[in-house]
Design an enzyme around this catalytic site. Structure first.
Site, PDB file in Angstrom:
ATOM      1  N   THR A   4      -6.552  -6.482  -1.175  1.00  0.00           N
ATOM      2  CA  THR A   4      -6.443  -5.017  -1.106  1.00  0.00           C
ATOM      3  C   THR A   4      -7.743  -4.334  -1.528  1.00  0.00           C
ATOM      4  O   THR A   4      -8.440  -4.795  -2.437  1.00  0.00           O
ATOM      5  CB  THR A   4      -5.291  -4.550  -2.022  1.00  0.00           C
ATOM      6  N   ALA A  29      -7.828   0.041   2.047  1.00  0.00           N
ATOM      7  CA  ALA A  29      -7.111  -0.897   2.923  1.00  0.00           C
ATOM      8  C   ALA A  29      -6.108  -1.698   2.113  1.00  0.00           C
ATOM      9  O   ALA A  29      -6.487  -2.557   1.322  1.00  0.00           O
ATOM     10  CB  ALA A  29      -8.098  -1.846   3.602  1.00  0.00           C
ATOM     11  N   SER A  70      -1.890  -1.901   3.126  1.00  0.00           N
ATOM     12  CA  SER A  70      -0.946  -2.396   4.142  1.00  0.00           C
ATOM     13  C   SER A  70      -1.678  -2.866   5.395  1.00  0.00           C
ATOM     14  O   SER A  70      -1.300  -3.859   6.015  1.00  0.00           O
ATOM     15  CB  SER A  70       0.030  -1.277   4.532  1.00  0.00           C
ATOM     16  N   ILE A 115      -6.088  -5.551  -8.257  1.00  0.00           N
ATOM     17  CA  ILE A 115      -6.005  -7.011  -8.216  1.00  0.00           C
ATOM     18  C   ILE A 115      -5.426  -7.567  -9.521  1.00  0.00           C
ATOM     19  O   ILE A 115      -6.018  -7.408 -10.593  1.00  0.00           O
ATOM     20  CB  ILE A 115      -7.398  -7.621  -7.940  1.00  0.00           C
ATOM     21  N   GLU A 165       4.542 -15.967  -0.664  1.00  0.00           N
ATOM     22  CA  GLU A 165       4.394 -14.903  -1.665  1.00  0.00           C
ATOM     23  C   GLU A 165       5.661 -14.056  -1.728  1.00  0.00           C
ATOM     24  O   GLU A 165       6.094 -13.644  -2.796  1.00  0.00           O
ATOM     25  CB  GLU A 165       3.228 -13.987  -1.282  1.00  0.00           C
ATOM     26  N   GLY A 212      20.054   8.523 -23.718  1.00  0.00           N
ATOM     27  CA  GLY A 212      18.741   8.932 -24.232  1.00  0.00           C
ATOM     28  C   GLY A 212      17.921   7.760 -24.738  1.00  0.00           C
ATOM     29  O   GLY A 212      16.689   7.748 -24.596  1.00  0.00           O
ATOM     30  N   GLY A 256       3.198  -6.163  -0.232  1.00  0.00           N
ATOM     31  CA  GLY A 256       3.734  -5.592   1.017  1.00  0.00           C
ATOM     32  C   GLY A 256       4.856  -4.631   0.663  1.00  0.00           C
ATOM     33  O   GLY A 256       5.837  -5.021   0.025  1.00  0.00           O
ATOM     34  N   THR A 257       4.697  -3.363   1.066  1.00  0.00           N
ATOM     35  CA  THR A 257       5.675  -2.344   0.659  1.00  0.00           C
ATOM     36  C   THR A 257       7.006  -2.521   1.409  1.00  0.00           C
ATOM     37  O   THR A 257       7.072  -3.227   2.429  1.00  0.00           O
ATOM     38  CB  THR A 257       5.149  -0.931   0.968  1.00  0.00           C
TER      39      THR A 257
HETATM   40  C1  LIG Z   1       0.287  -3.631  -9.941  1.00  0.00           C
HETATM   41  C2  LIG Z   1      -0.237  -4.070  -8.603  1.00  0.00           C
HETATM   42  C3  LIG Z   1      -0.708  -5.368  -8.446  1.00  0.00           C
HETATM   43  C4  LIG Z   1      -1.265  -5.773  -7.214  1.00  0.00           C
HETATM   44  N1  LIG Z   1      -1.808  -7.031  -7.112  1.00  0.00           N
HETATM   45  C5  LIG Z   1      -2.525  -7.323  -5.996  1.00  0.00           C
HETATM   46  C6  LIG Z   1      -3.270  -8.553  -5.922  1.00  0.00           C
HETATM   47  O1  LIG Z   1      -3.237  -9.386  -6.844  1.00  0.00           O
HETATM   48  N2  LIG Z   1      -4.040  -8.789  -4.820  1.00  0.00           N
HETATM   49  C7  LIG Z   1      -4.099  -7.901  -3.768  1.00  0.00           C
HETATM   50  O2  LIG Z   1      -4.812  -8.173  -2.817  1.00  0.00           O
HETATM   51  N3  LIG Z   1      -3.370  -6.749  -3.799  1.00  0.00           N
HETATM   52  C8  LIG Z   1      -2.601  -6.436  -4.887  1.00  0.00           C
HETATM   53  N4  LIG Z   1      -1.893  -5.259  -4.930  1.00  0.00           N
HETATM   54  C9  LIG Z   1      -1.948  -4.362  -3.801  1.00  0.00           C
HETATM   55  C10 LIG Z   1      -0.630  -4.181  -3.059  1.00  0.00           C
HETATM   56  O3  LIG Z   1      -0.317  -5.321  -2.305  1.00  0.00           O
HETATM   57  C11 LIG Z   1      -0.788  -2.903  -2.210  1.00  0.00           C
HETATM   58  O4  LIG Z   1      -0.771  -1.816  -3.124  1.00  0.00           O
HETATM   59  C12 LIG Z   1       0.285  -2.740  -1.179  1.00  0.00           C
HETATM   60  O5  LIG Z   1       0.184  -3.726  -0.181  1.00  0.00           O
HETATM   61  C13 LIG Z   1       0.227  -1.355  -0.511  1.00  0.00           C
HETATM   62  O6  LIG Z   1      -1.082  -1.043  -0.113  1.00  0.00           O
HETATM   63  P1  LIG Z   1      -1.711   0.394  -0.536  1.00  0.00           P
HETATM   64  O7  LIG Z   1      -1.498   0.540  -1.987  1.00  0.00           O
HETATM   65  O8  LIG Z   1      -3.074   0.477  -0.011  1.00  0.00           O
HETATM   66  O9  LIG Z   1      -0.783   1.469   0.192  1.00  0.00           O
HETATM   67  P2  LIG Z   1      -1.035   2.023   1.666  1.00  0.00           P
HETATM   68  O10 LIG Z   1      -1.191   0.912   2.628  1.00  0.00           O
HETATM   69  O11 LIG Z   1      -2.082   3.074   1.616  1.00  0.00           O
HETATM   70  O12 LIG Z   1       0.364   2.735   1.933  1.00  0.00           O
HETATM   71  C14 LIG Z   1       0.681   4.050   1.466  1.00  0.00           C
HETATM   72  C15 LIG Z   1       2.113   4.352   1.916  1.00  0.00           C
HETATM   73  O13 LIG Z   1       2.176   4.332   3.339  1.00  0.00           O
HETATM   74  C16 LIG Z   1       3.210   3.446   3.739  1.00  0.00           C
HETATM   75  N5  LIG Z   1       2.846   2.802   4.991  1.00  0.00           N
HETATM   76  C17 LIG Z   1       1.746   2.057   5.251  1.00  0.00           C
HETATM   77  N6  LIG Z   1       1.776   1.589   6.495  1.00  0.00           N
HETATM   78  C18 LIG Z   1       2.939   2.037   7.042  1.00  0.00           C
HETATM   79  C19 LIG Z   1       3.569   1.878   8.314  1.00  0.00           C
HETATM   80  N7  LIG Z   1       3.006   1.134   9.299  1.00  0.00           N
HETATM   81  N8  LIG Z   1       4.768   2.487   8.521  1.00  0.00           N
HETATM   82  C20 LIG Z   1       5.337   3.233   7.546  1.00  0.00           C
HETATM   83  N9  LIG Z   1       4.806   3.403   6.322  1.00  0.00           N
HETATM   84  C21 LIG Z   1       3.633   2.814   6.083  1.00  0.00           C
HETATM   85  C22 LIG Z   1       3.319   2.432   2.625  1.00  0.00           C
HETATM   86  O14 LIG Z   1       4.566   1.776   2.638  1.00  0.00           O
HETATM   87  C23 LIG Z   1       3.122   3.324   1.411  1.00  0.00           C
HETATM   88  O15 LIG Z   1       4.330   3.930   1.075  1.00  0.00           O
HETATM   89  C24 LIG Z   1      -1.286  -4.864  -6.126  1.00  0.00           C
HETATM   90  C25 LIG Z   1      -0.756  -3.573  -6.275  1.00  0.00           C
HETATM   91  C26 LIG Z   1      -0.254  -3.175  -7.492  1.00  0.00           C
HETATM   92  C27 LIG Z   1       0.270  -1.754  -7.621  1.00  0.00           C
END
Ligand SMILES: Cc1cc2nc3c(=O)[nH]c(=O)nc-3n(C[C@H](O)[C@H](O)[C@H](O)COP(=O)(O)OP(=O)(O)OC[C@H]3O[C@@H](n4cnc5c(N)ncnc54)[C@H](O)[C@@H]3O)c2cc1C
Length: 380
Positions: free
Chosen positions: A128, A132, A134, A159, A243, A341, A365-366
């Site tokens: 991530t 970039a 998702s 990360i 994963e 509370g 992955g959300t």
């Molecule tokens: C505590 C924490 C630990 C993490 N650890 C790691 C790690 O070790 N390594 C790593 O590489 N990453 C890591 N991540 C990253 C995590 O995998 C990403 O935050 C996640 O994949 C979402 O990416 P983004 O935050 O850029 O959101 P975005 O991609 O910007 O998405 C923003 C919103 O848009 C929505 N959205 C995006 N695309 C679509 C679509 N096609 N259709 C509908 N809705 C959509 C998403 O669901 C979200 O609600 C971590 C994140 C957190 C918060």
């Protein structure tokens, strides 16, 4: 064999991991949470007990391959009282080490995987980026060839273990004009000149060293490249299935933990002259939670069985991750609600499980992306 998965050996392993968690992690969890950190020695101890190596063969320092044993470890570590500790150990084992094992050369195994499984060094996975998440194919970190070396520039965001990792498996564009086919994986050691990491404070998973990493002309030798040039995206997609199964196993265990915390409180707390648990509305809510947790567990074990069948169960792993992570937050929310509370007070476990569970529908992955994958798998 319980659930058609767990043998008596797995049950014995569960007992021994549970005992480690009860003796060495749970008694420290509150202090670690207050300090927002835990000692690196936990990695060494977990490695010493062989808990990173269950799904890997002996020639790289593992004791497997046994994915069911790994599932047992994931489930039991989740109950350690600190989501950040479980997440850090999991990111090391199920992200960084898995990439090295699946796509690394024997020399890379010897150099990083063996000490990582022993808990001597800490790994992270850097995919991530600030712009970039998702959309993996749109990542902007670049790796440019320079003789036998590569020069890496860019940054990684959110990360897990990023702020204290000894090595990071980094996805970078070796062909900046290409999209997904231009992505290549590299191992980057954190003491390389130009590598900077800073810790980012988080709502939950407070003890985990979530980091932002930047690379300014970081030079790595070609022997740090994992797999062929351009093979990174397929590797990422392939590893996502495990994963997500791993995350689902953790989320079901987390939902179960929140349920137990809620149930104990519901028995202890008296209002209007009786325990909260004795109100029919709460009895029914507990019944709903128990039924949903069991359903999520069944779905997750189904994905695990498909995975063991040497399949790449994209649909099932997405379903399990989606269902379990949304459920884990719903149960944590019910856990907070039944505490009234007190649930909102930081001295109570309810607020910690709530904060920790909120990450599930976002990380790895959300939920929206899981629904996309599932929908597309039906040709929609
Ligand atoms: C505590 C924490 C630990 C993490 N650890 C790691 C790690 O070790 N390594 C790593 O590489 N990453 C890591 N991540 C990253 C995590 O995998 C990403 O935050 C996640 O994949 C979402 O990416 P983004 O935050 O850029 O959101 P975005 O991609 O910007 O998405 C923003 C919103 O848009 C929505 N959205 C995006 N695309 C679509 C679509 N096609 N259709 C509908 N809705 C959509 C998403 O669901 C979200 O609600 C971590 C994140 C957190 C918060």
């Amino acid at each position: 064999m319980r659930y058609g998965l767990f043998t008596s050996e797995h049950d014995a392993l569960r007992d021994s991991v549970r005992s480690f968690v009860a003796k060495e992690l749970i008694p420290n969890a509150d202090d670690w949470e207050r300090a927002s950190e835990f000692p690196r020695e936990v990695f060494a101890r977990t490695g010493e007990l062989g808990l990173f190596g269950m799904k890997f063969p002996p020639d790289v320092g593992g004791s497997g391959p046994d994915l069911v044993a790994d599932a047992v470890v994931i489930e039991e570590l989740t109950s350690c009282g600190s989501g950040g500790v479980a997440a850090s150990l999991g990111a090391h084992k199920d992200l960084a080490c898995l990439y090295l094992f699946n796509f690394g050369s024997p020399e890379q195994h010897r150099r990083w995987l063996v000490p990582a499984l022993a808990g001597e060094i800490i790994g992270a996975l850097g995919i991530t980026e600030p712009d970039a998440g998702s959309d993996v194919a749109s990542l902007r970190t670049t790796a440019r060839r320079d003789g036998d070396d590569w020069i890496i520039n860019g940054s990684k965001m959110f990360i897990t273990n990023g702020a204290w990792a000894d090595f990071v498996v980094v996805a970078a564009k070796t062909d900046p004009d290409a999209t997904h086919e231009g992505i290549t994986l590299f191992v980057v050691e954190s003491d390389a000149p130009g590598f900077e990491a800073r810790r980012i404070p988080t709502l939950g998973w407070r003890t985990s060293q979530t980091g932002e990493i930047s690379f300014a002309d970081v030079r790595v030798h070609d022997d740090c490249r994992i797999g062929d040039e351009g093979s990174g995206f397929l590797a990422i997609m392939r590893n996502f299935a495990w994963e997500r199964v791993a995350m689902a196993l953790a989320q079901v265990a987390s939902a179960q933990h929140s349920y137990e915390v809620a149930r104990a409180y519901a028995h202890d707390r008296h209002v209007f002259g009786r325990p909260v648990a004795k109100f029919q509305v709460w009895r029914h809510r507990f019944a709903d939670m128990a039924a949903r947790i069991e359903a999520s567990r069944a779905l997750t074990y189904h994905a695990l069985r498909r995975f063991i069948g040497d399949d790449n169960p994209i649909r099932e792993s997405a379903m399990a991750k989606l269902h379990s992570s949304e459920l884990a937050f719903q149960v944590a929310d019910e856990c907070m609600q039944i505490h009234g509370g007190y649930g909102y007070m930081t001295e109570f476990r309810a607020e910690r499980v709530w904060r920790d569970a909120r990450l599930g529908p976002i990380g790895g992955g959300t939920s929206e992306i899981m629904r996309e994958l599932i929908g597309k798998s039906y040709g929609l």
